[in-house]
Design a protein around this motif. Structure first.
Motif, PDB file in Angstrom:
ATOM      1  N   SER A  33      94.941  21.852  79.446  1.00 54.29           N
ATOM      2  CA  SER A  33      94.229  22.294  78.241  1.00 54.29           C
ATOM      3  C   SER A  33      92.743  22.469  78.494  1.00 54.29           C
ATOM      4  CB  SER A  33      94.461  21.282  77.114  1.00 54.29           C
ATOM      5  OG  SER A  33      94.023  19.986  77.504  1.00 54.29           O
ATOM      6  N   ARG A  34      92.171  21.625  79.372  1.00 56.23           N
ATOM      7  CA  ARG A  34      90.746  21.769  79.680  1.00 56.23           C
ATOM      8  C   ARG A  34      90.500  22.985  80.581  1.00 56.23           C
ATOM      9  NH1 ARG A  34      89.342  15.781  81.619  1.00 56.23           N
ATOM     10  NH2 ARG A  34      91.596  15.763  81.932  1.00 56.23           N
ATOM     11  N   LEU A  35      91.409  23.232  81.525  1.00 56.45           N
ATOM     12  CA  LEU A  35      91.260  24.410  82.373  1.00 56.45           C
ATOM     13  C   LEU A  35      91.442  25.693  81.567  1.00 56.45           C
ATOM     14  CD1 LEU A  35      93.138  23.480  85.682  1.00 56.45           C
ATOM     15  CD2 LEU A  35      90.695  23.853  85.378  1.00 56.45           C
ATOM     16  N   ASP A  36      92.296  25.645  80.546  1.00 57.42           N
ATOM     17  CA  ASP A  36      92.516  26.841  79.734  1.00 57.42           C
ATOM     18  C   ASP A  36      91.247  27.288  79.018  1.00 57.42           C
ATOM     19  OD1 ASP A  36      95.132  26.916  80.511  1.00 57.42           O
ATOM     20  OD2 ASP A  36      95.928  25.996  78.690  1.00 57.42           O
ATOM     21  N   ASN A  37      90.340  26.345  78.763  1.00 54.90           N
ATOM     22  CA  ASN A  37      89.098  26.695  78.064  1.00 54.90           C
ATOM     23  C   ASN A  37      88.054  27.313  78.987  1.00 54.90           C
ATOM     24  OD1 ASN A  37      89.992  25.736  75.537  1.00 54.90           O
ATOM     25  ND2 ASN A  37      89.464  23.630  76.092  1.00 54.90           N
TER      26      ASN A  37
ATOM     27  N   PHE B 242      84.740  31.917  81.421  1.00 55.99           N
ATOM     28  CA  PHE B 242      83.584  32.631  81.985  1.00 55.99           C
ATOM     29  C   PHE B 242      83.062  33.717  81.045  1.00 55.99           C
ATOM     30  CE2 PHE B 242      86.033  31.168  85.712  1.00 55.99           C
ATOM     31  CZ  PHE B 242      85.073  30.363  86.309  1.00 55.99           C
ATOM     32  N   GLY B 243      83.431  33.635  79.784  1.00 53.94           N
ATOM     33  CA  GLY B 243      82.933  34.577  78.804  1.00 53.94           C
ATOM     34  C   GLY B 243      83.617  35.934  78.786  1.00 53.94           C
ATOM     35  N   ILE B 244      84.562  36.169  79.700  1.00 57.82           N
ATOM     36  CA  ILE B 244      85.204  37.491  79.775  1.00 57.82           C
ATOM     37  C   ILE B 244      86.728  37.416  79.744  1.00 57.82           C
ATOM     38  CG2 ILE B 244      83.282  38.621  80.956  1.00 57.82           C
ATOM     39  CD1 ILE B 244      84.767  38.204  83.586  1.00 57.82           C
ATOM     40  N   PHE B 245      87.297  36.263  80.068  1.00 58.27           N
ATOM     41  CA  PHE B 245      88.747  36.137  80.135  1.00 58.27           C
ATOM     42  C   PHE B 245      89.288  35.480  78.875  1.00 58.27           C
ATOM     43  CE2 PHE B 245      87.678  35.671  84.796  1.00 58.27           C
ATOM     44  CZ  PHE B 245      87.968  36.993  85.095  1.00 58.27           C
ATOM     45  N   ALA B 246      90.580  35.700  78.646  1.00 58.92           N
ATOM     46  CA  ALA B 246      91.263  34.985  77.573  1.00 58.92           C
ATOM     47  C   ALA B 246      91.584  33.564  78.032  1.00 58.92           C
ATOM     48  CB  ALA B 246      92.545  35.723  77.185  1.00 58.92           C
ATOM     49  N   GLN B 247      91.845  32.682  77.074  1.00 58.92           N
ATOM     50  CA  GLN B 247      92.171  31.307  77.427  1.00 58.92           C
ATOM     51  C   GLN B 247      93.473  31.248  78.227  1.00 58.92           C
ATOM     52  OE1 GLN B 247      92.226  28.950  73.852  1.00 58.92           O
ATOM     53  NE2 GLN B 247      90.028  28.584  73.922  1.00 58.92           N
ATOM     54  N   GLY B 248      93.447  30.477  79.304  1.00 62.00           N
ATOM     55  CA  GLY B 248      94.625  30.304  80.150  1.00 62.00           C
ATOM     56  C   GLY B 248      94.673  31.227  81.341  1.00 62.00           C
ATOM     57  N   VAL B 249      93.872  32.284  81.351  1.00 58.96           N
ATOM     58  CA  VAL B 249      93.902  33.232  82.473  1.00 58.96           C
ATOM     59  C   VAL B 249      93.408  32.556  83.753  1.00 58.96           C
ATOM     60  CG1 VAL B 249      92.882  35.353  83.400  1.00 58.96           C
ATOM     61  CG2 VAL B 249      93.712  35.295  81.043  1.00 58.96           C
ATOM     62  N   PHE B 250      92.303  31.819  83.663  1.00 54.39           N
ATOM     63  CA  PHE B 250      91.747  31.168  84.858  1.00 54.39           C
ATOM     64  C   PHE B 250      92.738  30.168  85.442  1.00 54.39           C
ATOM     65  CE2 PHE B 250      89.463  27.520  86.695  1.00 54.39           C
ATOM     66  CZ  PHE B 250      88.849  28.152  87.758  1.00 54.39           C
TER      67      PHE B 250
END
Length: 346
Positions: A193-197, A200-208
């Motif tokens: 859940s913390r990584l999902d947040n 980088f200001g450009i991706f949707a949550q969970g992409v990273f």
């Protein structure tokens, strides 16, 4: 002694004929154009109509999912997460395609092109476009990460050999044997859940999170392919010549080996993009990838079976999107492979 002029006629005619023939041959030879390696690849590739059609489909998909999604949202007057209370009936069944519902923010009648996505009444059409954006981001950036790491480690292992090759090969074997799905489940239940947040200001949550997971567990296949290619290339004459003139190992890898690896890198990249699209869809379907309310093709498919009798097309649209996109990337990869290596078709 007199010479019969008639005896010279055949010889003269032959000489004249030879001159005409030479002139015609010279004219034909001047029409032959030398073609470079990349030009020959392009000529072979454009003969494959299926691969060319795949490129057009991928370009159309990118345009539809990135600028097209934003434009559609502006034209329709609402976003992909807007809740329409009259987008479901009294049995909580979503409305069908081409339905008009009341926008709770503007109180105007908005159009749902493909109907609502579920019991919350969100726009299926917009969520399909924004979900395609998420799926493409995950697939493309995971491919870049996995290929970069795999090419670097594979080239180093194949060129230096010895203990460096041994260490990298053992890491490859450990990564291949590691239970990736169990790790993803553990990650989702702990720090996921913390990584999902992290956006980088450009991706949707969970992409990273998915890009990180796919990169960590996807680099070893390209590393093995590149290592095998470098093992063969390092014995070539041009590499020996570069060593003889004092070129450093880093320069040899960068300037002499990597240009010969462009073809397998491009071909393999197009093939694994399709695999990552399926991977994202599968993990999101299991609620381990992209989490709601963020749209993705996987979580659209996850909620669709609840309405398979009343609104079966809720499974059709994201299913077709996944099928056609992965098929297009696979066909593009096959076309590029045949263009770079025409002997593979025989």
């Amino acid at each position: 002694m007199a010479t019969d002029p008639r005896s010279l006629e055949p010889a003269a005619a032959g000489a004249a004929g030879g001159t005409l023939i030479d002139a015609s041959l010279e004219g034909e030879l001047t029409k032959v154009k030398a073609r470079g390696y990349w030009e020959q690849v392009w000529i072979r590739f454009k003969r494959d109509r299926v691969a060319v059609a795949s490129i057009f489909f991928i370009v159309l998909l990118v345009v539809a999912c990135f600028p097209g999604a934003w434009l559609a949202s502006k034209l329709l007057g609402h976003g992909p997460n807007t809740l329409f209370f009259d987008g479901v009936d009294e049995r909580l069944t979503p409305v069908g395609p081409w339905s008009y519902v009341t926008n709770p923010n503007t109180l105007e009648r908005d159009l749902l092109v493909l109907g609502a996505d579920g019991s919350l009444g969100r726009d299926e059409f917009l969520r399909l476009l924004y979900g395609g954006r998420v799926s493409l981001q995950v697939a493309v950036f995971s491919t870049i990460g996995a290929m970069s790491l795999g090419v670097l480690l594979g080239a180093v292992a194949g060129y230096y050999r010895g203990w460096i090759d041994t260490v990298i090969s053992r890491v490859i074997e450990i990564t291949m044997a590691f239970p990736a799905l169990l790790f993803i489940i553990a990650l989702a239940s702990t720090v996921g859940s913390r990584l999902d947040n992290v956006t980088f200001g450009i991706f949707a949550q969970g992409v990273f999170t998915l890009v990180l997971v796919f990169t960590v567990f996807g680099w070893f296949y390209p590393a093995r392919i590149i290592r095998a290619q470098v093992l063969s290339l390092r014995e070539k004459e041009f590499v020996e010549a570069a060593r003889m003139i004092g070129a450093s190992d880093a320069r040899i890898i960068r300037s002499h080996l990597l240009p010969h690896l462009v073809a397998p890198i491009i071909v393999y990249s197009t093939l694994i993009v399709a695999g990552y699209i399926l991977g994202e869809a599968g993990l999101s379907f299991l609620n381990l990838g992209i989490k709601l309310p963020t749209a993705s093709w996987g979580n659209l498919l996850a909620s669709a079976p609840e309405y398979y009798t009343a609104q079966p097309w809720l499974m059709l649209w994201p299913g077709l999107a996944v099928l056609l996109t992965t098929l297009a990337f696979n066909l593009l990869g096959d076309g590029l492979r045949d263009a770079f290596d025409p002997r593979s078709t025989h």
